[in-house]
Design a protein around this motif. Structure first.
Motif, PDB file in Angstrom:
ATOM      1  N   MET A  69       0.823  -1.208   0.000  1.00  0.00           N
ATOM      2  CA  MET A  69       0.000   0.000   0.000  1.00  0.00           C
ATOM      3  C   MET A  69       0.856   1.256   0.000  1.00  0.00           C
ATOM      4  O   MET A  69       0.561   2.233  -0.696  1.00  0.00           O
ATOM      5  N   ARG A  70       1.923   1.236   0.763  1.00  0.00           N
ATOM      6  CA  ARG A  70       2.812   2.401   0.795  1.00  0.00           C
ATOM      7  C   ARG A  70       3.506   2.595  -0.550  1.00  0.00           C
ATOM      8  O   ARG A  70       3.719   3.724  -0.987  1.00  0.00           O
ATOM      9  N   ARG A  71       3.833   1.499  -1.218  1.00  0.00           N
ATOM     10  CA  ARG A  71       4.428   1.601  -2.555  1.00  0.00           C
ATOM     11  C   ARG A  71       3.432   2.186  -3.551  1.00  0.00           C
ATOM     12  O   ARG A  71       3.790   3.019  -4.393  1.00  0.00           O
ATOM     13  N   TYR A  72       2.189   1.736  -3.463  1.00  0.00           N
ATOM     14  CA  TYR A  72       1.159   2.288  -4.348  1.00  0.00           C
ATOM     15  C   TYR A  72       0.964   3.782  -4.086  1.00  0.00           C
ATOM     16  O   TYR A  72       0.791   4.566  -5.020  1.00  0.00           O
ATOM     17  N   TYR A  73       0.994   4.152  -2.822  1.00  0.00           N
ATOM     18  CA  TYR A  73       0.839   5.569  -2.466  1.00  0.00           C
ATOM     19  C   TYR A  73       1.991   6.396  -3.038  1.00  0.00           C
ATOM     20  O   TYR A  73       1.763   7.465  -3.623  1.00  0.00           O
ATOM     21  N   GLN A  74       3.204   5.913  -2.898  1.00  0.00           N
ATOM     22  CA  GLN A  74       4.363   6.629  -3.421  1.00  0.00           C
ATOM     23  C   GLN A  74       4.297   6.759  -4.941  1.00  0.00           C
ATOM     24  O   GLN A  74       4.619   7.810  -5.506  1.00  0.00           O
ATOM     25  N   GLU A  75       3.847   5.713  -5.608  1.00  0.00           N
ATOM     26  CA  GLU A  75       3.709   5.758  -7.062  1.00  0.00           C
ATOM     27  C   GLU A  75       2.579   6.697  -7.470  1.00  0.00           C
ATOM     28  O   GLU A  75       2.679   7.416  -8.476  1.00  0.00           O
ATOM     29  N   ALA A  76       1.496   6.698  -6.688  1.00  0.00           N
ATOM     30  CA  ALA A  76       0.365   7.588  -6.977  1.00  0.00           C
ATOM     31  C   ALA A  76       0.767   9.050  -6.865  1.00  0.00           C
ATOM     32  O   ALA A  76       0.309   9.896  -7.653  1.00  0.00           O
ATOM     33  N   ILE A  77       1.634   9.363  -5.897  1.00  0.00           N
ATOM     34  CA  ILE A  77       2.128  10.734  -5.741  1.00  0.00           C
ATOM     35  C   ILE A  77       2.989  11.127  -6.930  1.00  0.00           C
ATOM     36  O   ILE A  77       2.917  12.255  -7.430  1.00  0.00           O
ATOM     37  N   ARG A  78       3.796  10.196  -7.386  1.00  0.00           N
ATOM     38  CA  ARG A  78       4.740  10.475  -8.468  1.00  0.00           C
ATOM     39  C   ARG A  78       4.032  10.789  -9.782  1.00  0.00           C
ATOM     40  O   ARG A  78       4.531  11.576 -10.591  1.00  0.00           O
ATOM     41  N   ARG A  79       2.868  10.179  -9.984  1.00  0.00           N
ATOM     42  CA  ARG A  79       2.152  10.366 -11.243  1.00  0.00           C
ATOM     43  C   ARG A  79       1.380  11.679 -11.256  1.00  0.00           C
ATOM     44  O   ARG A  79       1.012  12.220 -10.212  1.00  0.00           O
ATOM     45  N   LYS A  80       1.117  12.175 -12.459  1.00  0.00           N
ATOM     46  CA  LYS A  80       0.340  13.394 -12.611  1.00  0.00           C
ATOM     47  C   LYS A  80      -1.126  13.120 -12.292  1.00  0.00           C
ATOM     48  O   LYS A  80      -1.603  12.007 -12.428  1.00  0.00           O
ATOM     49  N   GLY A  81      -1.826  14.158 -11.878  1.00  0.00           N
ATOM     50  CA  GLY A  81      -3.247  14.013 -11.593  1.00  0.00           C
ATOM     51  C   GLY A  81      -3.548  13.847 -10.121  1.00  0.00           C
ATOM     52  O   GLY A  81      -2.670  13.989  -9.260  1.00  0.00           O
ATOM     53  N   ASP A  82      -4.793  13.527  -9.821  1.00  0.00           N
ATOM     54  CA  ASP A  82      -5.251  13.365  -8.444  1.00  0.00           C
ATOM     55  C   ASP A  82      -4.641  12.112  -7.829  1.00  0.00           C
ATOM     56  O   ASP A  82      -4.746  11.014  -8.402  1.00  0.00           O
ATOM     57  N   THR A  83      -4.035  12.251  -6.673  1.00  0.00           N
ATOM     58  CA  THR A  83      -3.342  11.125  -6.039  1.00  0.00           C
ATOM     59  C   THR A  83      -4.306  10.003  -5.664  1.00  0.00           C
ATOM     60  O   THR A  83      -3.995   8.823  -5.828  1.00  0.00           O
ATOM     61  N   GLY A  84      -5.493  10.363  -5.160  1.00  0.00           N
ATOM     62  CA  GLY A  84      -6.478   9.345  -4.792  1.00  0.00           C
ATOM     63  C   GLY A  84      -6.944   8.535  -5.995  1.00  0.00           C
ATOM     64  O   GLY A  84      -7.059   7.315  -5.932  1.00  0.00           O
TER      65      GLY A  84
END
Length: 204
Positions: A69-84
């Motif tokens: 989950m923490r890895r997914y969160y870090q990847e979500a932050i890295r990508r453009k757009g809404d993190t959620g």
């Protein structure tokens, strides 16, 4: 069947919701949490709400580990757009989640077992990693032996959920395609999911 076939319902009781919308869930008969003091309810703090939102999403996708989950969160932050939205997209791209969405398995736990037992092919190649990230237009197919499994055939006939629009599937050939990354509004969650609260939890 998944070894968590029975214990998965404890997740429902603990979180107080019918997480997968299944008619067999004990939460349909008894909404209180397990244990002597399960009926006692206290007003949750902001942290408690964020934690519960995270636990619901983790549980829904087959009790994803905290490290993942923490890895997914870090990847979500890295990508453009809404993190959620990015977080949900990454979870929906998991191979076990795609198998579940295509109704090749009755539960996400059973979908994970299909993958780990090498019953799934992605673009003609066997993949046994449940967290494998499927890409747009990837073709997913069950092996010849898996196509005959009773649990698979029964899963395709389940009326409790439909195949969402971001995947297409042919249950006759047990083959399908992941079309695109869904947005939060596209995902057919039986209960409300709040990925924004999960983002708040990890950003503390």
């Amino acid at each position: 069947m998944s070894k968590r076939e029975n214990s998965k319902y404890k997740i429902n009781r603990r979180l107080g919701v019918n997480l997968w919308g299944r008619p067999k869930s004990p939460i349909n008969k008894r909404e209180t949490r397990p244990g002597q003091h399960g009926a006692k309810r206290t007003k949750p703090t902001d942290f408690g709400k964020q934690l519960m939102a995270k636990q619901r999403i983790k549980g829904y996708y087959g009790n994803v580990s905290e490290r993942q989950m923490r890895r997914y969160y870090q990847e979500a932050i890295r990508r453009k757009g809404d993190t959620g939205e990015n977080l949900i997209g990454l979870l929906e791209r998991r191979l076990d989640a795609v198998i579940y969405r295509m109704k090749f398995a009755a539960t996400v736990f059973a979908a994970r077992q299909l993958v780990s037992h090498r019953h799934v092919k992605v673009n003609g190649r066997r993949v046994n990693i449940a967290s494998y990230q499927v890409r747009d237009n990837d073709t997913i197919e069950l092996t010849a032996s898996a196509k005959q499994l009773t649990v698979v055939l029964e899963a395709t006939q389940l009326a409790e959920r439909d195949v969402p629009g971001y995947v297409e599937v042919d249950h006759k050939d047990m083959k399908g395609k992941f079309l695109r990354t869904p947005s939060l509004s596209d995902v057919p969650y039986p209960v409300q999911m709040e990925p924004s609260m999960v983002v708040e939890f990890y950003s503390r």
